[in-house]
Design a protein around this motif. Structure first.
Motif, short mmCIF file in Angstrom:
data_model
loop_
_atom_site.label_atom_id
_atom_site.label_comp_id
_atom_site.label_asym_id
_atom_site.label_seq_id
_atom_site.Cartn_x
_atom_site.Cartn_y
_atom_site.Cartn_z
N SER A 1 -23.69 -68.17 75.42
CA SER A 1 -23.49 -67.39 76.63
C SER A 1 -24.53 -67.81 77.67
CB SER A 1 -23.61 -65.89 76.35
OG SER A 1 -23.44 -65.13 77.52
N GLU A 2 -24.13 -67.81 78.93
CA GLU A 2 -25.04 -68.22 80.01
C GLU A 2 -24.88 -67.24 81.19
OE1 GLU A 2 -25.10 -71.83 83.18
OE2 GLU A 2 -25.19 -72.43 81.05
N LYS A 3 -26.01 -66.78 81.73
CA LYS A 3 -25.94 -65.89 82.88
C LYS A 3 -27.08 -66.20 83.85
CE LYS A 3 -28.63 -62.07 80.89
NZ LYS A 3 -28.62 -60.62 80.55
N VAL A 4 -26.83 -65.87 85.15
CA VAL A 4 -27.83 -66.08 86.20
C VAL A 4 -28.79 -64.90 86.20
CG1 VAL A 4 -28.17 -66.41 88.68
CG2 VAL A 4 -26.18 -67.41 87.55
N MET A 5 -30.07 -65.18 86.40
CA MET A 5 -31.10 -64.16 86.29
C MET A 5 -31.04 -63.13 87.43
SD MET A 5 -32.59 -64.68 83.48
CE MET A 5 -33.88 -63.47 83.72
N GLY A 6 -30.60 -63.53 88.61
CA GLY A 6 -30.56 -62.58 89.72
C GLY A 6 -29.62 -63.03 90.81
N SER A 7 -29.52 -62.20 91.87
CA SER A 7 -28.58 -62.49 92.95
C SER A 7 -29.28 -62.86 94.26
CB SER A 7 -27.67 -61.28 93.19
OG SER A 7 -28.44 -60.13 93.49
N TYR A 8 -30.60 -62.95 94.21
CA TYR A 8 -31.31 -63.33 95.44
C TYR A 8 -32.58 -64.06 95.04
CZ TYR A 8 -34.22 -59.27 94.35
OH TYR A 8 -35.05 -58.38 93.71
N GLY A 9 -33.13 -64.79 96.06
CA GLY A 9 -34.35 -65.55 95.82
C GLY A 9 -34.16 -66.64 94.81
N ILE A 10 -35.26 -67.03 94.19
CA ILE A 10 -35.21 -68.11 93.20
C ILE A 10 -34.44 -67.70 91.94
CG2 ILE A 10 -37.36 -67.50 92.01
CD1 ILE A 10 -37.95 -70.50 91.87
N ALA A 11 -34.28 -66.38 91.70
CA ALA A 11 -33.60 -65.89 90.50
C ALA A 11 -32.15 -66.36 90.44
CB ALA A 11 -33.66 -64.37 90.45
N GLU A 12 -31.51 -66.56 91.60
CA GLU A 12 -30.10 -66.98 91.58
C GLU A 12 -29.93 -68.44 91.17
OE1 GLU A 12 -28.11 -67.36 95.40
OE2 GLU A 12 -30.06 -66.99 96.37
N TYR A 13 -31.03 -69.17 91.01
CA TYR A 13 -30.95 -70.57 90.57
C TYR A 13 -31.43 -70.76 89.13
CZ TYR A 13 -30.52 -71.21 95.59
OH TYR A 13 -30.11 -71.12 96.91
N ILE A 14 -31.88 -69.65 88.52
CA ILE A 14 -32.40 -69.72 87.14
C ILE A 14 -31.35 -69.14 86.18
CG2 ILE A 14 -34.24 -69.00 85.57
CD1 ILE A 14 -36.07 -68.75 87.97
N ASN A 15 -31.05 -69.88 85.09
CA ASN A 15 -30.05 -69.46 84.10
C ASN A 15 -30.73 -69.06 82.79
OD1 ASN A 15 -27.91 -70.18 85.85
ND2 ASN A 15 -28.08 -72.31 85.16
N GLN A 16 -30.20 -68.02 82.20
CA GLN A 16 -30.62 -67.62 80.85
C GLN A 16 -29.54 -68.07 79.87
OE1 GLN A 16 -30.31 -63.49 79.39
NE2 GLN A 16 -32.52 -63.61 78.96
N ASN A 17 -29.89 -68.92 78.89
CA ASN A 17 -28.94 -69.49 77.94
C ASN A 17 -29.16 -68.87 76.55
OD1 ASN A 17 -28.04 -71.64 79.88
ND2 ASN A 17 -30.19 -72.21 79.67
N LEU A 18 -28.12 -68.24 76.03
CA LEU A 18 -28.19 -67.61 74.72
C LEU A 18 -27.29 -68.35 73.73
CD1 LEU A 18 -27.79 -63.88 75.83
CD2 LEU A 18 -29.93 -65.09 75.39
N SER A 19 -27.71 -68.43 72.47
CA SER A 19 -26.88 -69.01 71.40
C SER A 19 -27.15 -68.26 70.11
CB SER A 19 -27.16 -70.51 71.22
OG SER A 19 -28.45 -70.71 70.69
N ALA A 20 -26.15 -68.17 69.28
CA ALA A 20 -26.30 -67.47 68.00
C ALA A 20 -25.41 -68.14 66.96
CB ALA A 20 -25.93 -66.00 68.14
N SER A 21 -25.87 -68.14 65.73
CA SER A 21 -25.10 -68.70 64.61
C SER A 21 -25.54 -68.03 63.32
CB SER A 21 -25.30 -70.22 64.51
OG SER A 21 -26.66 -70.51 64.23
N PHE A 22 -24.78 -68.26 62.27
CA PHE A 22 -25.10 -67.70 60.97
C PHE A 22 -25.22 -68.84 59.98
CE2 PHE A 22 -23.16 -64.38 63.36
CZ PHE A 22 -23.91 -63.26 63.05
N LYS A 23 -26.38 -68.94 59.35
CA LYS A 23 -26.64 -70.03 58.41
C LYS A 23 -27.71 -69.58 57.41
CE LYS A 23 -30.00 -72.34 61.45
NZ LYS A 23 -30.32 -73.59 62.16
N GLY A 24 -27.82 -70.35 56.34
CA GLY A 24 -28.80 -70.02 55.32
C GLY A 24 -28.18 -69.31 54.13
N LEU A 25 -29.04 -68.68 53.32
CA LEU A 25 -28.58 -68.05 52.09
C LEU A 25 -27.66 -66.87 52.37
CD1 LEU A 25 -31.89 -68.05 49.98
CD2 LEU A 25 -29.93 -69.59 49.78
#
Length: 369
Positions: A272-296
């Motif tokens: 999943s990817e979302k923009v940090m804000g709607s104004y200023g420098i925040a609108e150019y910064i992305n937060q990238n999330l990832s999740a998986s299930f692995k291991g025992l």
């Protein structure tokens, strides 16, 4: 509503399985059969000698297993199979009688066929003649009473055969699950624990049932997972595991246990990817999330088997791995990478990785061959 639909489907499956016809295993091992009988009215007997082969011969014949739980002990079918095999043996060796025949009746591992094996000594009648005084004396010396229509040991032999049949009829409802098996299983988490995270688990297991209480095998499949906060993104993992299972009784309907122990291999991450804000420098910064299930992964299960079908409740324990990273793109000239780092520092934001243990209850349906 989802739980109600699944419950209705489960009841339908249980009703369907309760109406199916279950094949059963039949075993019988006899020692000897001898039934000399004289028929009235009395006539001067004609006797003959037996030319008996010195070699013990064996013949097998296989029949389709049509014995069912409803038919209980179908003595007519078994006796007909034995007589057909005996007739085959007499034809093959061109004999009039089989001396001291022994019968072994066994069921194949898949319970589709029943094999009758007969061993004995082929013999032919020779030297026909009227009964003489010497013959009568010899028969009396061996305790053969013609007037009684048999010999003194006949009742004992009949009792042994009846006991064998009675013992077989008491065990006929047992269902053989021994040997190799292949099981297809599907499960779903109905929101009992862990919300709607785990959606579907499908797997196949191949192994060998050593005895009624212990079977060992291995399997694989796939696990699809919906993750909170990832909208329609799903993580997919490939399980590889060792399976141990057993049945508490030998009947067609019995409680069972099953335990899977192995690990999950991630095939697809949920992102999943979302923009940090709607104004200023925040609108150019992305937060990238990832999740998986692995291991025992560890999954004990208890349930009820209906012949080849089984229904159970499984508890899954597994590891989840997630990460968060920050990036920027299309940054205007009046912003620099230093400005991005300063913004992240101000809000205490940094790239991180997380590992956690999750668990969920599953309702499982399966079919074993």
């Amino acid at each position: 509503m989802k739980t109600l639909k699944f419950t209705f489907m489960l009841l339908a499956v249980m009703i369907f399985t309760s109406c199916t016809t279950t094949k059963i295993s039949y075993e019988e091992y006899m020692t000897r059969q001898a039934e000399p009988v004289m028929i009235n009215p009395y006539i001067t007997p004609t006797i003959a000698d037996l030319d008996i082969s010195e070699t013990k011969e064996t013949v097998n014949e296989t029949f389709k297993n049509d014995l069912t739980l409803k038919s209980k002990f179908d003595n007519k079918s078994v006796e007909a199979w034995k007589e057909a095999t005996l007739a085959k043996m007499m034809r093959e060796f061109n004999s009039d009688v089989i001396v001291a025949p022994t019968y072994n009746v066994t069921t194949s591992k898949d319970m589709k066929n029943i094999t009758v094996e007969i061993s004995g000594y082929p013999a032919k009648y020779v030297n026909f003649r009227s009964l003489s005084v010497a013959d009568s004396a010899a028969m009396r010396a061996h305790a053969i009473e013609i007037a009684k229509g048999g010999f003194t040991d006949y009742e004992r032999i009949t009792e042994v055969r009846t006991h064998t049949n009675k013992k077989t009829s008491e065990t006929i409802e047992k269902m053989s699950r021994l040997g190799n098996f292949f099981s297809i299983e599907a499960g779903a988490n109905l929101g009992l624990i862990g919300g709607d995270n785990l959606v579907l688990d499908v797997q196949g297991v191949y192994g060998v049932q050593i005895n009624n209480y212990l079977g060992i095998g291995g399997g694989t499949g796939f696990l699809t997972t919906a993750i909170d906060g990832f909208e329609k993104e799903r993580a997919i993992s490939l399980p590889l595991f060792v399976n141990v299972r057993g049945y508490f009784f030998e009947s067609g309907v019995t409680p069972y246990y099953s335990v899977d122990f192995g690990f999950l291999l991630p095939i697809k991450k949920a992102k999943s990817e979302k923009v940090m804000g709607s104004y200023g420098i925040a609108e150019y910064i992305n937060q990238n999330l990832s999740a998986s299930f692995k291991g025992l992964a560890f999954s004990p299960e208890l349930g009820l088997a209906f012949g080849k079908f089984h229904v159970g409740v499984e508890w899954k324990f597994y590891k989840s791995h997630s990460s968060v990273t920050y990036s920027y793109n299309n940054l205007p000239d009046y912003y620099t990478s230093s400005d991005v780092n300063e913004y992240l520092d101000d809000y205490d934001l940094s790239d991180k990785k997380y590992k956690d243990g999750d668990n969920a209850f599953f309702l499982k349906l399966g079919l074993t061959f």
